[in-house]
Design an enzyme around this catalytic site. Structure first.
Site, PDB file in Angstrom:
ATOM      1  N   SER A   1       0.675  -1.238   0.021  1.00 27.16           N
ATOM      2  CA  SER A   1       0.085  -0.061   0.075  1.00 27.16           C
ATOM      3  C   SER A   1       0.824   1.320   0.156  1.00 27.16           C
ATOM      4  O   SER A   1       1.675   1.571  -0.879  1.00 27.16           O
ATOM      5  CB  SER A   1      -0.943  -0.077   1.054  1.00 27.16           C
ATOM      6  OG  SER A   1      -1.918   0.920   1.278  1.00 27.16           O
TER       7      SER A   1
ATOM      8  N   ASP B   1      -3.364   6.257  -3.129  1.00 24.65           N
ATOM      9  CA  ASP B   1      -2.008   5.763  -2.627  1.00 24.65           C
ATOM     10  C   ASP B   1      -1.422   4.417  -3.354  1.00 24.65           C
ATOM     11  O   ASP B   1      -1.909   4.211  -4.681  1.00 24.65           O
ATOM     12  CB  ASP B   1      -2.516   5.057  -1.008  1.00 24.65           C
ATOM     13  CG  ASP B   1      -3.245   3.826  -1.215  1.00 24.65           C
ATOM     14  OD1 ASP B   1      -3.872   3.510  -2.396  1.00 24.65           O
ATOM     15  OD2 ASP B   1      -3.297   2.982  -0.333  1.00 24.65           O
TER      16      ASP B   1
ATOM     17  N   GLU C   1     -12.895   6.103   6.002  1.00 30.91           N
ATOM     18  CA  GLU C   1     -11.879   6.499   7.279  1.00 30.91           C
ATOM     19  C   GLU C   1     -11.627   7.906   6.395  1.00 30.91           C
ATOM     20  O   GLU C   1     -11.619   8.321   5.369  1.00 30.91           O
ATOM     21  CB  GLU C   1     -10.919   5.573   7.070  1.00 30.91           C
ATOM     22  CG  GLU C   1     -11.257   4.321   7.767  1.00 30.91           C
ATOM     23  CD  GLU C   1      -9.931   3.387   7.856  1.00 30.91           C
ATOM     24  OE1 GLU C   1      -9.925   3.072   9.088  1.00 30.91           O
ATOM     25  OE2 GLU C   1      -9.032   3.128   7.062  1.00 30.91           O
TER      26      GLU C   1
ATOM     27  N   ASN D   1      -8.800   9.026   6.342  1.00 31.29           N
ATOM     28  CA  ASN D   1      -7.692   8.965   5.324  1.00 31.29           C
ATOM     29  C   ASN D   1      -8.086   8.532   3.918  1.00 31.29           C
ATOM     30  O   ASN D   1      -7.087   8.354   3.039  1.00 31.29           O
ATOM     31  CB  ASN D   1      -6.812   8.037   6.016  1.00 31.29           C
ATOM     32  CG  ASN D   1      -7.229   6.475   6.048  1.00 31.29           C
ATOM     33  OD1 ASN D   1      -8.096   6.225   5.501  1.00 31.29           O
ATOM     34  ND2 ASN D   1      -6.458   5.690   6.925  1.00 31.29           N
TER      35      ASN D   1
ATOM     36  N   ARG E   1      -4.845   5.940  20.723  1.00 26.23           N
ATOM     37  CA  ARG E   1      -4.828   4.456  20.445  1.00 26.23           C
ATOM     38  C   ARG E   1      -3.551   4.033  20.115  1.00 26.23           C
ATOM     39  O   ARG E   1      -2.725   4.944  19.525  1.00 26.23           O
ATOM     40  CB  ARG E   1      -5.796   4.423  19.504  1.00 26.23           C
ATOM     41  CG  ARG E   1      -5.617   5.056  18.053  1.00 26.23           C
ATOM     42  CD  ARG E   1      -6.826   4.586  16.974  1.00 26.23           C
ATOM     43  NE  ARG E   1      -6.431   3.290  16.331  1.00 26.23           N
ATOM     44  CZ  ARG E   1      -5.514   3.145  15.412  1.00 26.23           C
ATOM     45  NH1 ARG E   1      -4.791   4.464  14.866  1.00 26.23           N
ATOM     46  NH2 ARG E   1      -5.422   2.069  14.745  1.00 26.23           N
ATOM     47  N   PRO E   2      -3.270   2.673  20.496  1.00 29.13           N
ATOM     48  CA  PRO E   2      -2.105   1.996  19.894  1.00 29.13           C
ATOM     49  C   PRO E   2      -2.166   1.916  18.500  1.00 29.13           C
ATOM     50  O   PRO E   2      -3.262   1.367  17.891  1.00 29.13           O
ATOM     51  CB  PRO E   2      -2.031   0.752  20.688  1.00 29.13           C
ATOM     52  CG  PRO E   2      -3.242   0.160  21.245  1.00 29.13           C
ATOM     53  CD  PRO E   2      -4.071   1.665  21.093  1.00 29.13           C
ATOM     54  N   SER E   3      -1.220   2.457  17.691  1.00 30.47           N
ATOM     55  CA  SER E   3      -1.132   1.860  16.213  1.00 30.47           C
ATOM     56  C   SER E   3      -1.288   0.558  15.735  1.00 30.47           C
ATOM     57  O   SER E   3      -0.658  -0.355  16.565  1.00 30.47           O
ATOM     58  CB  SER E   3      -0.128   2.541  15.437  1.00 30.47           C
ATOM     59  OG  SER E   3       0.182   2.014  14.192  1.00 30.47           O
ATOM     60  N   GLY E   4      -2.016   0.263  14.711  1.00 26.54           N
ATOM     61  CA  GLY E   4      -1.990  -1.351  14.250  1.00 26.54           C
ATOM     62  C   GLY E   4      -0.926  -1.601  13.462  1.00 26.54           C
ATOM     63  O   GLY E   4      -0.855  -2.812  12.973  1.00 26.54           O
TER      64      GLY E   4
ATOM     65  N   ARG F   1      -0.779   6.697  18.973  1.00 27.81           N
ATOM     66  CA  ARG F   1      -1.084   7.811  18.175  1.00 27.81           C
ATOM     67  C   ARG F   1      -2.417   8.620  19.017  1.00 27.81           C
ATOM     68  O   ARG F   1      -3.011   8.271  19.815  1.00 27.81           O
ATOM     69  CB  ARG F   1      -2.062   7.415  16.886  1.00 27.81           C
ATOM     70  CG  ARG F   1      -1.267   6.745  15.865  1.00 27.81           C
ATOM     71  CD  ARG F   1      -1.673   6.702  14.561  1.00 27.81           C
ATOM     72  NE  ARG F   1      -1.064   5.643  13.591  1.00 27.81           N
ATOM     73  CZ  ARG F   1      -0.017   5.752  13.124  1.00 27.81           C
ATOM     74  NH1 ARG F   1       0.791   6.739  13.243  1.00 27.81           N
ATOM     75  NH2 ARG F   1       0.479   4.767  12.402  1.00 27.81           N
TER      76      ARG F   1
HETATM   77  C1  16G Z   1      -4.372   0.018   7.797  1.00 32.48           C
HETATM   78  C2  16G Z   1      -5.758  -0.250   7.543  1.00 32.48           C
HETATM   79  C3  16G Z   1      -6.550   1.200   7.319  1.00 32.48           C
HETATM   80  C4  16G Z   1      -6.281   2.057   8.811  1.00 32.48           C
HETATM   81  C5  16G Z   1      -4.772   1.915   9.182  1.00 32.48           C
HETATM   82  C6  16G Z   1      -4.409   2.402  10.464  1.00 32.48           C
HETATM   83  C7  16G Z   1      -7.017  -1.651   6.026  1.00 32.48           C
HETATM   84  C8  16G Z   1      -7.145  -2.253   4.561  1.00 32.48           C
HETATM   85  N1  16G Z   1      -6.118  -0.535   6.215  1.00 32.48           N
HETATM   86  O1  16G Z   1      -3.711   0.649   6.920  1.00 32.48           O
HETATM   87  O2  16G Z   1      -7.847   1.033   7.151  1.00 32.48           O
HETATM   88  O3  16G Z   1      -6.533   3.312   8.816  1.00 32.48           O
HETATM   89  O4  16G Z   1      -4.190   0.726   8.942  1.00 32.48           O
HETATM   90  O5  16G Z   1      -3.187   2.308  10.817  1.00 32.48           O
HETATM   91  O6  16G Z   1      -7.668  -1.946   6.985  1.00 32.48           O
HETATM   92  P1  16G Z   1      -2.684   2.798  12.230  1.00 32.48           P
HETATM   93  O7  16G Z   1      -3.373   1.573  13.092  1.00 32.48           O
HETATM   94  O8  16G Z   1      -1.223   2.627  12.278  1.00 32.48           O
HETATM   95  O9  16G Z   1      -3.111   4.097  12.777  1.00 32.48           O
HETATM   96 MG    MG Z   2      -3.733   1.004   0.144  1.00 34.13          MG
END
Ligand code: 16G
Ligand code: MG
Length: 544
Positions: A66, A278, A372, A374, A500-503, A509
């Site tokens: 991505s 993106d 979202e 974003n 929130r913890p980033s995923g 964040r």
């Molecule tokens: C991923 C997610 C997106 C989310 C982002 C948050 C999908 C396809 N993509 O890119 O939706 O906005 O993670 O990132 O689900 P973060 O947890 O680091 O803030």
């Molecule tokens: Mg993407």
């Protein structure tokens, strides 16, 4: 040797696991440095076959990272109708990816047992990739995995992520959703787009010129193919098409959203309406410069508002009673939520970050719009809604105006890639609405004014100590953090903040909004300080 043992032998020979870094299938699949992914890809080929056998359907495997830098890559599995795989399959993916090579047969066996898979069912897998240099060999690794346990793969070569979702859904609906070829994809979208456009002459301040920043990614060649089918209805000026710049480097939707500025490679003038994709074209944001050359972002919230307002009008005008709702996350600008709830009177649901949460919630409405901030998002029409719209569009017993609007709604459904957020499809949807309203960027932007906001990230020893509830709007751990945030927020007009913890990154964040930019900045840094103090911050303390 059993088939599963054979799969392990091929792994050792061709796709061995050369290091023991743990890797997790997260919100967006596996994503890391490309050099660490060969064995993971092979194993995802194996897993995709099992998923296909379990579902008795074709499964998709997309190779992309991505908006991440060029050196990274990743993989995502796509379920029967183009959805993400459910959490239990994410768990299987993580287990299979992290086992040793000799551990592969046992790991596969446990999935076969848990899902009661009949391994005599044919396994069919579609594979596609983005433009990264590492993608071809990783795609080969996936195909090797598919073949190793007797599955069949079809390699689509370069596709955007949403295009592969589309192919999977078309195949598993036996063509009801569309034809599972690239031609089929462009045909469905552009046929509907053309019908919607010939409905109206160029009106008001709408301009048929759009400047597209393709992030030097796979969106570029695909938009070029699209352009050939649009004629004069929409002229796409493509920059960052991969011929010079680096993928996602100082360009693309993420850069534009986070930096609040136009991408390199595009000289923006006040009369230009611009959009950024993106790297795998599943996200889009729009932007423009006003007459004073101030940058304005039209993000996922603005797209959601535009789309929901338009669909609401069409539903009402066509005499249908369908419940339309919008799904957002905590990142949605407070002004957008206010506007949608209080002015448009459309119900809004808030869910945790990540496309799958939004998609899932949107399925509860007859027409569920989700975005979202974003720029990830789309619209879902329930089976009942689709049938009602089609019936109304063909009805001869209702006023002509109602039938016409129902027909417009039916065509709008076909412009939308309902399987997942899609930059190309969302772009055509936005252009349709702007054209019909006779709007340019400024008219659209004037729907409501965003509240100034700021996002920062805080490094902590272990981000898992931050736990959240209420769709990530409140923290339940560490002790005292939510009280501290509440106290800080109370000191600002229109203040709102959450953490929130980033995923996807090893950080916590922080989001804050308030009446002025200076206040939003100050609130973000104060909340950041509280996170640093209470959640075990490392390195420098945040400062404004
Ligand atoms: C991923 C997610 C997106 C989310 C982002 C948050 C999908 C396809 N993509 O890119 O939706 O906005 O993670 O990132 O689900 P973060 O947890 O680091 O803030
Ligand atoms: Mg993407």
């Amino acid at each position: 040797m059993t088939a599963l043992e054979k799969a392990a032998a091929i792994a050792v020979e061709k796709h061995p696991r050369l290091q023991d870094k743990t890797i997790t299938y997260g919100t967006a699949g596996f994503r890391t440095k490309a050099e660490d992914l060969d064995h993971v890809m092979y194993r995802m080929g194996l897993l995709a076959v099992l998923a296909s056998q379990a579902r008795k359907a074709t499964i998709g495997v997309m190779i992309t990272a991505s908006h991440n830098p060029e050196e990274d890559n990743g993989v995502k599995l796509i379920d029967t109708f183009g959805e993400m795989m459910p959490p239990v399959w994410e768990k299987y993916a993580t287990e299979l990816a992290n086992t040793t090579d000799p551990g592969i047969p046992a790991s596969l066996k446990s999935i076969i047992d848990a899902e009661k898979i009949d391994t005599s069912v044919p396994g069919n897998v579609f594979v596609a990739k983005d433009t990264r240099a590492s993608s071809p060999s990783l795609a080969q690794a996936v195909q090797d995995g598919v073949a190793a346990i007797g599955g069949k793969s079809k390699d689509y070569g370069l596709l955007t992520t949403p295009q592969l979702h589309f192919m999977v859904c078309c195949t598993n609906t036996q063509g009801a959703y569309g034809i599972a070829t690239e031609e089929g994809y462009y045909d469905k979208l552009t046929t509907a787009f053309k019908k919607l456009q010939t409905d109206s002459e160029t009106k008001g301040s709408y301009s048929r010129q759009l400047y597209v920043d393709a992030a030097n990614g796979v969106g570029a060649p695909k938009v070029k193919l699209l352009q050939g089918r649009l004629g004069d209805l929409l002229q796409l000026h493509i920059t960052n098409d991969g011929s010079q710049g680096k993928l996602n480097h100082r360009c693309g939707a993420d850069f534009v959203k986070v930096q609040q500025q136009g991408p390199d490679g595009l000289k923006v003038e006040p009369s230009m309406r611009c959009a950024s994709f993106d790297g795998d074209a599943d996200r889009i944001v729009f932007f423009y410069l006003d007459k004073q050359k101030t940058f304005h972002l039209l993000d996922g919230d603005k797209i959601a508002t535009l789309v929901a307002g338009y669909l609401q009008e069409l539903v009402k005008g066509s005499g249908l009673t369908l419940n339309l709702g919008l799904v957002q996350t905590a990142y949605a600008n407070g002004s957008s939520t206010d506007f949608i709830t209080n002015v448009m009177k459309v119900p809004v649901a808030c869910v945790p970050t990540g496309v799958k949460h939004l998609h899932h919630r949107a399925q509860e409405f007859d027409i569920g719009v989700y975005f979202e901030a974003n720029g990830h998002g789309t619209v879902l029409f329930s089976k009942g809604a689709r049938e009602a719209i089609t019936k109304q569009s063909e009805s001869t017993s209702i006023p002509e105006e109602q039938q016409k609007l129902a027909n417009t709604l039916a065509n709008t459904m076909d412009v939308i890639n309902q399987t997942v957020g899609d930059a190309i499809s969302d772009m055509l949807l936005v252009e349709t609405i702007l054209a019909r309203r006779g709007w340019d960027s400024e008219d659209w932007d004037a729907m409501y004014a965003d509240l100034p906001n700021r996002q920062i990230k805080i490094k902590v020893k272990d981000r898992a100590v931050v736990e959240t509830t209420d769709a990530e709007r409140k923290t339940t751990s560490p002790a005292g953090l939510q009280e501290a945030i509440d106290k800080l927020v109370a000191g600002y007009t229109k203040g709102r903040s959450f953490v929130r913890p980033s995923g996807t990154e090893d950080v916590v964040r922080v989001y804050a909004e308030a009446d002025t930019q200076a206040n939003a900045d100050e609130l973000a840094y104060k909340v950041g300080e509280a996170v640093y103090d209470l959640a075990g911050g490392v390195g420098d303390k945040p400062s404004a």
